[in-house]
Scaffold this motif. Structure first.
Motif, PDB file in Angstrom:
ATOM      1  N   THR A  22       0.805  -1.227  -0.001  1.00  0.00           N
ATOM      2  CA  THR A  22       0.038  -0.123   0.070  1.00  0.00           C
ATOM      3  C   THR A  22       0.908   1.168  -0.085  1.00  0.00           C
ATOM      4  N   TRP A  24       1.146   5.618  -0.051  1.00  0.00           N
ATOM      5  CA  TRP A  24       0.622   6.946  -0.143  1.00  0.00           C
ATOM      6  C   TRP A  24       1.438   7.735   0.511  1.00  0.00           C
ATOM      7  N   PRO A  25       1.457   9.114   0.504  1.00  0.00           N
ATOM      8  CA  PRO A  25       0.504   9.531  -0.698  1.00  0.00           C
ATOM      9  C   PRO A  25       1.487  10.054  -1.966  1.00  0.00           C
ATOM     10  N   ASN A  57      -4.538   6.030  -2.943  1.00  0.00           N
ATOM     11  CA  ASN A  57      -4.300   7.064  -2.290  1.00  0.00           C
ATOM     12  C   ASN A  57      -3.129   7.768  -2.612  1.00  0.00           C
ATOM     13  N   VAL A  58      -2.580   7.515  -3.747  1.00  0.00           N
ATOM     14  CA  VAL A  58      -1.349   8.133  -4.176  1.00  0.00           C
ATOM     15  C   VAL A  58      -1.796   9.242  -5.053  1.00  0.00           C
ATOM     16  N   SER A  59      -1.188  10.351  -4.855  1.00  0.00           N
ATOM     17  CA  SER A  59      -1.478  11.946  -5.374  1.00  0.00           C
ATOM     18  C   SER A  59      -0.328  12.179  -6.450  1.00  0.00           C
TER      19      SER A  59
END
Length: 82
Positions: A22, A24-25, A57-59
């Motif tokens: 998982t 992020w970000p 949730n990666v920006s």
């Protein structure tokens, strides 16, 4: 930030066991190196289990991060997003 872990039941088959990264970000800079090292280590021990990269949730992804995700995809990783 990178979280590593296993999840059961998986996204597809109720009896399948998968391994999930998982992210992020952001996937940039040191995070790319950390993910690559973790991925290579995981590949040596997960056997036939599916590898899933959770990117919901990666920006931000830099060039190195994008290239790593492409290599992971070419190696059979699946991607999940919200």
């Amino acid at each position: 930030m990178l979280l590593l872990g296993s999840l059961s039941p998986p996204l597809t088959e109720p009896t399948e066991v998968i391994f999930i990264f998982t992210i992020w970000p952001h996937l940039s800079g040191k995070a790319v190196l950390e993910l690559e090292q973790s991925w290579r280590t995981a590949c040596s021990v997960i056997g036939d289990r599916a590898l899933v990269i959770a990117v919901g949730n990666v920006s931000k992804v830099d060039r190195a991060g994008h290239a790593l995700l492409q290599r992971m995809h070419q190696d059979g990783a699946r991607f999940a997003a919200k």
